[in-house]
Design a protein around this motif. Structure first.
Motif, short mmCIF file in Angstrom:
data_model
loop_
_atom_site.label_atom_id
_atom_site.label_comp_id
_atom_site.label_asym_id
_atom_site.label_seq_id
_atom_site.Cartn_x
_atom_site.Cartn_y
_atom_site.Cartn_z
N GLN A 149 -2.88 -51.32 -22.20
CA GLN A 149 -3.59 -50.51 -21.22
C GLN A 149 -4.66 -51.33 -20.51
OE1 GLN A 149 -2.65 -47.09 -20.73
NE2 GLN A 149 -1.00 -47.93 -21.97
N GLY A 150 -4.61 -51.35 -19.17
CA GLY A 150 -5.55 -52.15 -18.40
C GLY A 150 -6.97 -51.62 -18.41
N ASP A 151 -7.15 -50.36 -18.82
CA ASP A 151 -8.49 -49.78 -18.84
C ASP A 151 -9.12 -49.83 -20.23
OD1 ASP A 151 -6.95 -47.91 -20.11
OD2 ASP A 151 -7.38 -46.26 -18.73
N GLU A 152 -8.67 -50.81 -21.04
CA GLU A 152 -9.22 -51.01 -22.39
C GLU A 152 -9.84 -52.41 -22.44
OE1 GLU A 152 -8.83 -49.11 -25.36
OE2 GLU A 152 -7.73 -47.42 -24.52
N PRO A 153 -10.99 -52.62 -21.81
CA PRO A 153 -11.57 -53.97 -21.73
C PRO A 153 -12.06 -54.52 -23.07
CG PRO A 153 -13.11 -52.35 -20.86
CD PRO A 153 -11.81 -51.63 -21.07
N LEU A 154 -12.09 -53.69 -24.11
CA LEU A 154 -12.47 -54.17 -25.43
C LEU A 154 -11.33 -54.03 -26.43
CD1 LEU A 154 -16.15 -52.88 -25.82
CD2 LEU A 154 -15.34 -55.15 -25.19
N ILE A 155 -10.09 -54.11 -25.94
CA ILE A 155 -8.94 -54.02 -26.83
C ILE A 155 -9.04 -55.08 -27.92
CG2 ILE A 155 -7.59 -55.50 -25.27
CD1 ILE A 155 -6.18 -52.68 -27.48
N GLU A 156 -8.77 -54.68 -29.15
CA GLU A 156 -8.84 -55.61 -30.28
C GLU A 156 -7.54 -56.40 -30.40
OE1 GLU A 156 -11.36 -56.40 -32.19
OE2 GLU A 156 -12.63 -55.05 -31.04
N PRO A 157 -7.61 -57.73 -30.40
CA PRO A 157 -6.39 -58.54 -30.55
C PRO A 157 -5.62 -58.21 -31.82
CG PRO A 157 -8.26 -59.90 -29.88
CD PRO A 157 -8.81 -58.55 -30.21
N GLU A 158 -6.35 -57.85 -32.90
CA GLU A 158 -5.69 -57.54 -34.17
C GLU A 158 -4.80 -56.30 -34.05
OE1 GLU A 158 -8.94 -58.07 -33.85
OE2 GLU A 158 -9.37 -59.88 -35.02
N ILE A 159 -5.17 -55.37 -33.17
CA ILE A 159 -4.35 -54.18 -32.99
C ILE A 159 -3.07 -54.53 -32.24
CG2 ILE A 159 -4.23 -51.91 -31.90
CD1 ILE A 159 -7.16 -51.52 -32.55
N ILE A 160 -3.18 -55.40 -31.25
CA ILE A 160 -1.98 -55.88 -30.56
C ILE A 160 -1.05 -56.54 -31.57
CG2 ILE A 160 -1.08 -57.50 -28.84
CD1 ILE A 160 -3.70 -57.11 -27.28
#
Length: 289
Positions: free
Chosen positions: A139-150
């Protein structure tokens, strides 16, 4: 996105989900399958679908978050994921494309007719020169996405050969139980999704949120088997999908399996202009400038 615990705690949740998935796969004979093909679903691409038009927040991908466009913040966080071989932005707008090329991102131009991010990911996948086994819709509107979740949703799909889709959930706050914008999820005891809903699920006789029940909130991150992604785009809309306005229900209604991992995470995406200040405050608190 505010995190409800430390990064090490998050990783513990994610690793727990992955290990549970591995055990389940072994129980159904998947270990032998994986043993025959060590490169099973090994090539992974992360695609960030981004569009300029939005009824609630036009031009959202380009909004500045502490001096950088939000789409750049998301791209930079995604690049930290260890499972991704490549990260691209898929858009139908030249303003977004020019911005992304300016900070070094690879861009795939897609059609304005794409009805959702999944269809945009599928079109981008077809235009990529290299072939990939797994596509992560970020999602492009998640600027704090956690790499570990990916990494977690990718690995969950890699150890579950009977699944074509994987996603993540986290604990739902009781005060969000009746909010239709907070999508709820229920899973079976093997870690596969049973249903998603904007309503409260499971529902009890009182019709009220039970503060002691571990409700689960669906997070936007999801990964697909690349072959299934093409099939998905060709599937006709389904009744439950249309009624709930949740595209993942089309997967379940057609009998496909979806693996779910649970993470210790609190979602704070950018839906409206008012959310920008909240995100910036969180970034300052975490020293992510």
């Amino acid at each position: 996105m505010a995190l409800s615990s430390s990064p090490s705690s998050q990783k513990t949740w994610i690793v727990h989900g992955i290990l549970a998935g591995t055990a389940i796969a072994a129980a159904i004979g998947a270990r032998a399958y994986l043993g025959r093909s060590r490169k099973f679903r090994s090539r992974v691409v992360g695609i960030i679908p981004a569009r300029y038009a939005s009824s609630r927040f036009e031009g959202k991908p380009l909004v500045q978050i502490l001096g950088k466009p939000m789409i750049q913040r998301t791209w930079e966080r995604s690049k930290l994921a260890s499972t991704l071989d490549h990260v691209v932005v898929a858009t139908d707008d030249e303003r977004i494309a020019d911005c992304c090329r300016g900070f070094g991102a690879d861009v795939i131009m897609t059609s304005e007719s794409c009805r959702n991010g999944t269809e945009r990911c599928n079109e981008a996948l077809e235009k990529l020169e290299k072939k990939y086994d797994v596509v992560v819709n970020i999602q492009g509107d998640e600027p704090l996405i956690e790499p570990e979740i990916i990494d977690g949703v990718v690995k969950a799909l890699q150890v579950a050969p009977d699944a074509v889709f994987s996603t993540a959930v986290t604990s739902l706050k009781p005060e969000d139980g009746l909010d239709p914008n907070r999508v709820k999820c229920v899973v079976d005891n093997r870690g596969y999704a049973i249903y998603f809903s904007r309503g409260l699920i499971p529902y009890n006789k009182s019709g009220k949120v039970n503060p002691d029940f571990p409700y689960m909130l669906h997070l936007g991150i999801q990964s697909f088997d690349s072959k299934f992604l093409k099939v998905y785009s060709e599937l006709q809309p389904t009744p439950l999908q249309l009624e709930e306005d949740l595209e993942q229900l089309k997967v379940l209604e057609n009998g496909y399996k979806m693996k779910v991992i649970k993470v210790d995470h609190e979602a704070h995406g950018v839906d409206t202009p008012d959310d920008v200040e909240k995100i910036e405050s969180l970034m300052r608190e975490r020293n992510l400038l």
